[in-house]
Write an enzyme that holds these catalytic residues in place. Structure first.
Site, short mmCIF file in Angstrom:
data_model
loop_
_atom_site.label_atom_id
_atom_site.label_comp_id
_atom_site.label_asym_id
_atom_site.label_seq_id
_atom_site.Cartn_x
_atom_site.Cartn_y
_atom_site.Cartn_z
N HIS A 188 0.84 -1.21 0.00
CA HIS A 188 0.00 0.00 0.00
C HIS A 188 0.88 1.26 0.00
O HIS A 188 0.66 2.18 -0.80
CB HIS A 188 -0.89 -0.06 1.25
N GLU A 189 1.86 1.28 0.89
CA GLU A 189 2.73 2.47 0.99
C GLU A 189 3.65 2.60 -0.21
O GLU A 189 3.95 3.72 -0.66
CB GLU A 189 3.54 2.41 2.29
N HIS A 199 1.81 4.36 -2.85
CA HIS A 199 1.85 5.81 -2.62
C HIS A 199 3.18 6.38 -3.10
O HIS A 199 3.23 7.41 -3.80
CB HIS A 199 1.70 6.12 -1.12
#
Length: 374
Positions: free
Chosen positions: A68-69, A72
């Site tokens: 997820h990060e 980003h």
């Protein structure tokens, strides 16, 4: 510059440094202690493997948060955002970016990239589970837990309130509509606080307050959301105060002299400046090296201690308050860029220079702090 995070460095993944915070072990232990009895009751054939399933779930969830990060970080990089590091912590993770000049579109895209990865992982896991026979084996249970967790995390992060990713989208929409990022932050932060309060009310209405695991998780998540929204509100207040500010607008007046000049020369130049700018404040004296680089500032206390009959023979270097090489700011630095530049260097004074390198004033950190305090 922000301090290095405490934890275990995991190296670089895709060029991004990753750190596992010590706080992650707290949530991992809580998962094993609180969730193992639930798994043992739901899948009695697992037996002692229920502990392994709980721990494995904590690990796979951390890997999902990492992806997820990374989404980003890599999306931010596509928009030209410098990525500092990723930290995996108690309630998930956070991607730290460097000096960002964002736009509403870039902010929304970067925010949506993380939940999109979780939803894709959840959908892929669900597809595998649909194709397989449901067996209460360790691997099947772990895949089931991870798939559902990713779906829940992805959807939860899309909720429209800060500090969730959906809140960043709300912030971007209000920012695009009003032209003010700080206004978008305020709207999205209060939406986040409303969501935190609503989560607690929902758990109470559903009667889940009788279940220890549900209460602990709710308190952690709601507390995280409330504090994150509060931090966003404080950040928005700072944004509002710095709106329109530049290094040049905050700089106090200064006169410039070469290092070879004497203290008497400085006296004369300062008096000439005061005569030309009544009733202005006493200017700072910026002392330059031969290479025209600022060497430092005149120390008023040291200068006042020199007797009048010795001032002509006293070189400015004898009463100089040295400045580090990076204590120089571009006059055009503005708003958050200015704050980040000052925060990275943490000096009490900065020489503000024009595009040609000519000093045009001196910015005091104390003056900046008073302006931010309102």
């Amino acid at each position: 510059m922000s301090p290095a995070p405490r934890g275990i460095p995991l190296g670089r993944i895709g060029g991004v440094p990753v750190t596992l915070s010590w706080s992650w072990f707290v949530i991992a232990a809580a998962t094993v202690v609180l969730y193992t009895p639930v798994l043992a009751a739901q899948y009695p054939r697992l037996g002692a493997q229920a502990y392994a399933a709980s721990l494995g779930f904590a690990v796979t969830l951390a890997l999902s948060v990492l992806l997820h990060e990374l989404a980003h970080a890599w999306t931010g990089r596509a928009f030209g955002w410098p990525t500092g590091r990723i930290v995996l912590s108690l309630l998930g993770g956070h991607t730290h970016f460097g000096d960002v000049r964002g736009t509403p579109l870039a902010s929304a895209a970067v925010s949506l990239a993380g939940p999109a990865v979780n939803l894709a992982l959840g959908a892929a896991g669900w597809a595998v589970l649909r194709a397989a026979q449901p067996e209460p084996s360790l691997g099947w249970v772990l895949l089931d837990l991870t798939a559902w967790a990713n779906l829940i995390v992805g959807l939860f992060n899309l909720l429209p309130g800060l500090p969730l990713d959906g809140g960043r989208v709300v912030e971007a929409l209000v920012w695009a509509a009003t032209g003010r990022e700080s206004r978008g932050t305020v709207v999205a932060a209060w939406a986040g606080r409303a969501l935190a309060a609503g989560l607690i009310v929902a758990v109470a209405v559903a009667g889940l307050w009788r279940e220890t695991a549900a209460v602990v998780l709710t308190v952690l998540v709601a507390g995280f959301m409330w504090q994150g929204a509060g931090a966003s509100l404080r950040h928005a207040a700072v944004q509002a105060r710095v709106r329109g500010l530049t290094a040049a607008s905050l700089a106090e007046p200064a006169v410039v002299l070469p290092a070879e000049a004497s203290l008497a020369d400085a006296d004369r130049v300062v008096l000439d400046h005061l005569a030309a700018h009544p009733p202005g404040p006493v200017p700072h004296v910026v002392i330059l090296h031969r290479g025209r680089r600022p060497a430092g500032l005149l120390d008023p206390g040291a200068a006042d201690a020199v007797p009048a009959d010795r001032r002509a023979a006293t070189p400015l270097t004898a009463v100089l308050r040295g400045l580090p090489e990076d204590a120089v700011l571009d006059a055009d630095l503005r708003e958050e860029q200015l704050l980040r530049a000052v925060a990275r260097r943490e000096h009490p004074y900065y020489v503000v220079t024009a595009a040609d390198g000519r000093p045009v004033g001196v910015l005091s950190t104390a003056v900046l702090e008073r302006r931010l305090a309102g």
